[in-house]
Design a protein around this motif. Sequence first.
Motif, mmCIF file in Angstrom:
data_model
loop_
_atom_site.group_PDB
_atom_site.id
_atom_site.type_symbol
_atom_site.label_atom_id
_atom_site.label_comp_id
_atom_site.label_asym_id
_atom_site.label_seq_id
_atom_site.Cartn_x
_atom_site.Cartn_y
_atom_site.Cartn_z
ATOM 1 N N HIS A 1 -59.633 -17.464 -7.162
ATOM 2 C CA HIS A 1 -58.231 -16.461 -7.268
ATOM 3 C C HIS A 1 -58.030 -15.852 -5.860
ATOM 4 O O HIS A 1 -57.000 -15.619 -5.215
ATOM 5 C CB HIS A 1 -58.429 -15.419 -8.418
ATOM 6 C CG HIS A 1 -57.639 -14.392 -8.517
ATOM 7 N ND1 HIS A 1 -56.142 -14.466 -8.289
ATOM 8 C CD2 HIS A 1 -57.945 -13.191 -8.240
ATOM 9 C CE1 HIS A 1 -55.692 -13.247 -8.465
ATOM 10 N NE2 HIS A 1 -56.811 -12.298 -8.309
ATOM 11 N N LEU B 1 -55.154 -16.159 -2.987
ATOM 12 C CA LEU B 1 -54.398 -14.567 -2.478
ATOM 13 C C LEU B 1 -54.339 -14.657 -1.061
ATOM 14 O O LEU B 1 -53.507 -14.188 -0.460
ATOM 15 C CB LEU B 1 -54.953 -13.542 -3.053
ATOM 16 C CG LEU B 1 -54.612 -13.192 -4.692
ATOM 17 C CD1 LEU B 1 -55.400 -12.073 -5.167
ATOM 18 C CD2 LEU B 1 -52.999 -13.207 -4.846
ATOM 19 N N ILE C 1 -51.874 -16.850 0.551
ATOM 20 C CA ILE C 1 -50.361 -16.558 0.356
ATOM 21 C C ILE C 1 -50.008 -15.520 1.387
ATOM 22 O O ILE C 1 -49.154 -15.475 2.006
ATOM 23 C CB ILE C 1 -50.300 -16.051 -1.094
ATOM 24 C CG1 ILE C 1 -50.564 -17.268 -2.149
ATOM 25 C CG2 ILE C 1 -48.807 -15.436 -1.484
ATOM 26 C CD1 ILE C 1 -50.564 -16.610 -3.516
ATOM 27 N N PHE D 1 -43.178 -13.711 -3.219
ATOM 28 C CA PHE D 1 -43.874 -14.680 -4.508
ATOM 29 C C PHE D 1 -44.009 -13.891 -5.587
ATOM 30 O O PHE D 1 -44.183 -12.471 -5.586
ATOM 31 C CB PHE D 1 -45.008 -15.305 -3.925
ATOM 32 C CG PHE D 1 -44.849 -16.291 -3.048
ATOM 33 C CD1 PHE D 1 -44.161 -17.521 -3.193
ATOM 34 C CD2 PHE D 1 -45.462 -16.404 -1.699
ATOM 35 C CE1 PHE D 1 -44.152 -18.201 -2.285
ATOM 36 C CE2 PHE D 1 -45.595 -17.231 -0.851
ATOM 37 C CZ PHE D 1 -44.559 -18.342 -0.960
ATOM 38 N N TYR E 1 -46.594 -13.452 -8.384
ATOM 39 C CA TYR E 1 -48.181 -13.699 -8.833
ATOM 40 C C TYR E 1 -48.683 -12.730 -9.746
ATOM 41 O O TYR E 1 -48.952 -11.447 -9.216
ATOM 42 C CB TYR E 1 -48.910 -13.895 -7.663
ATOM 43 C CG TYR E 1 -50.228 -14.449 -7.425
ATOM 44 C CD1 TYR E 1 -50.427 -15.794 -7.078
ATOM 45 C CD2 TYR E 1 -51.349 -13.876 -8.275
ATOM 46 C CE1 TYR E 1 -51.747 -16.393 -7.296
ATOM 47 C CE2 TYR E 1 -52.476 -14.393 -8.203
ATOM 48 C CZ TYR E 1 -52.787 -15.607 -7.990
ATOM 49 O OH TYR E 1 -53.929 -16.052 -7.858
ATOM 50 N N THR E 2 -49.345 -13.084 -10.566
ATOM 51 C CA THR E 2 -49.961 -12.368 -11.683
ATOM 52 C C THR E 2 -50.964 -12.957 -12.327
ATOM 53 O O THR E 2 -50.993 -14.303 -12.680
ATOM 54 C CB THR E 2 -49.182 -11.565 -12.543
ATOM 55 O OG1 THR E 2 -49.872 -10.912 -13.521
ATOM 56 C CG2 THR E 2 -48.414 -12.618 -13.613
ATOM 57 N N LEU F 1 -52.578 -17.460 -15.049
ATOM 58 C CA LEU F 1 -51.912 -17.083 -13.966
ATOM 59 C C LEU F 1 -50.391 -17.559 -14.023
ATOM 60 O O LEU F 1 -50.325 -18.649 -14.789
ATOM 61 C CB LEU F 1 -52.160 -18.010 -12.690
ATOM 62 C CG LEU F 1 -53.651 -17.774 -12.154
ATOM 63 C CD1 LEU F 1 -54.678 -18.399 -12.723
ATOM 64 C CD2 LEU F 1 -53.545 -18.060 -10.750
ATOM 65 N N VAL G 1 -47.067 -17.656 -11.631
ATOM 66 C CA VAL G 1 -46.545 -17.481 -10.530
ATOM 67 C C VAL G 1 -45.335 -18.264 -10.036
ATOM 68 O O VAL G 1 -44.747 -18.978 -11.082
ATOM 69 C CB VAL G 1 -47.868 -18.471 -9.565
ATOM 70 C CG1 VAL G 1 -49.051 -17.678 -9.912
ATOM 71 C CG2 VAL G 1 -47.753 -19.891 -9.648
ATOM 72 N N LEU H 1 -45.333 -21.990 -5.678
ATOM 73 C CA LEU H 1 -46.903 -21.944 -5.427
ATOM 74 C C LEU H 1 -47.621 -22.862 -6.565
ATOM 75 O O LEU H 1 -48.762 -22.973 -6.302
ATOM 76 C CB LEU H 1 -47.278 -20.548 -5.697
ATOM 77 C CG LEU H 1 -46.719 -19.532 -5.065
ATOM 78 C CD1 LEU H 1 -47.397 -18.158 -5.358
ATOM 79 C CD2 LEU H 1 -47.305 -19.726 -3.263
ATOM 80 N N VAL I 1 -51.529 -23.667 -6.245
ATOM 81 C CA VAL I 1 -52.560 -23.245 -7.167
ATOM 82 C C VAL I 1 -53.277 -24.608 -7.702
ATOM 83 O O VAL I 1 -54.748 -24.461 -8.102
ATOM 84 C CB VAL I 1 -51.748 -22.714 -8.576
ATOM 85 C CG1 VAL I 1 -52.571 -22.722 -9.491
ATOM 86 C CG2 VAL I 1 -51.276 -21.383 -8.224
#
Length: 219
Positions: free
Chosen positions: A103, A107, A110, A116, A118-119, A129, A131, A135, A139
């Motif tokens: 992870h 990040l 990126i 983007f 992203y969570t 995730l 995204v 991405l 990923v």
Amino acid sequence: MITIPQVVEKIISAQPFLTEALVEGLINISSLARKIQSQVEQSVQKPVKIGAIIMALNRLAPSLEVKINPGLKDVITNVGDIIVRSQLADFTYKNSNTLIEKHTELLKSIGPNQEFFYTMVQGVFESNLVVSKSLKEKVEDTFAGEYLISKSDKLSSVTLKLPSSNSQQLGFYYYILKSIAWAGINIQEVVSTTNEFTLVVNDVDIDKTFSVLKNMGNH
């Protein structure tokens, strides 16, 4: 000894959707009374006339509205911006000793790019995730070797900016999720922070989701 009104309230309060429908006047009281008659009789251990149950239901509805909505409408009305994002992908991985490292690596690759979405949410046994679809390959490459539980795309999200009072308001999240469920919208993921609430849904449901959330304060 438990009374008929007490039994009726217990039965209705145990079913949130039924409670809301009763408060909104969407239910035929006579039909509902007949439906729950056997439950009421079982609880009070004696025959109960339909009229007595109808009377209890009619008296119950106003008190339920007071319990459900103290201050809730004010909080809902003060919900801030609604942000819509499309072209999202969803990944769920089994937790491992290396997952957080992956992870962090992702990040860093990126960078501080605000374009983007992203969570990441880490659960007890798995992590999720959501995204930007752009991405997706990154990923998959970064998390190669991790156990992938599921993935999906053709998703969109709606994020609500919440008033600071939301955490103090009983039933706030229930009200939101109830509105979505009543509209027949399937929720793919829920992501929540202190002052933001994000629903991830299928692309085909995004317009309806936005409309429901935008008009909540008008109910």
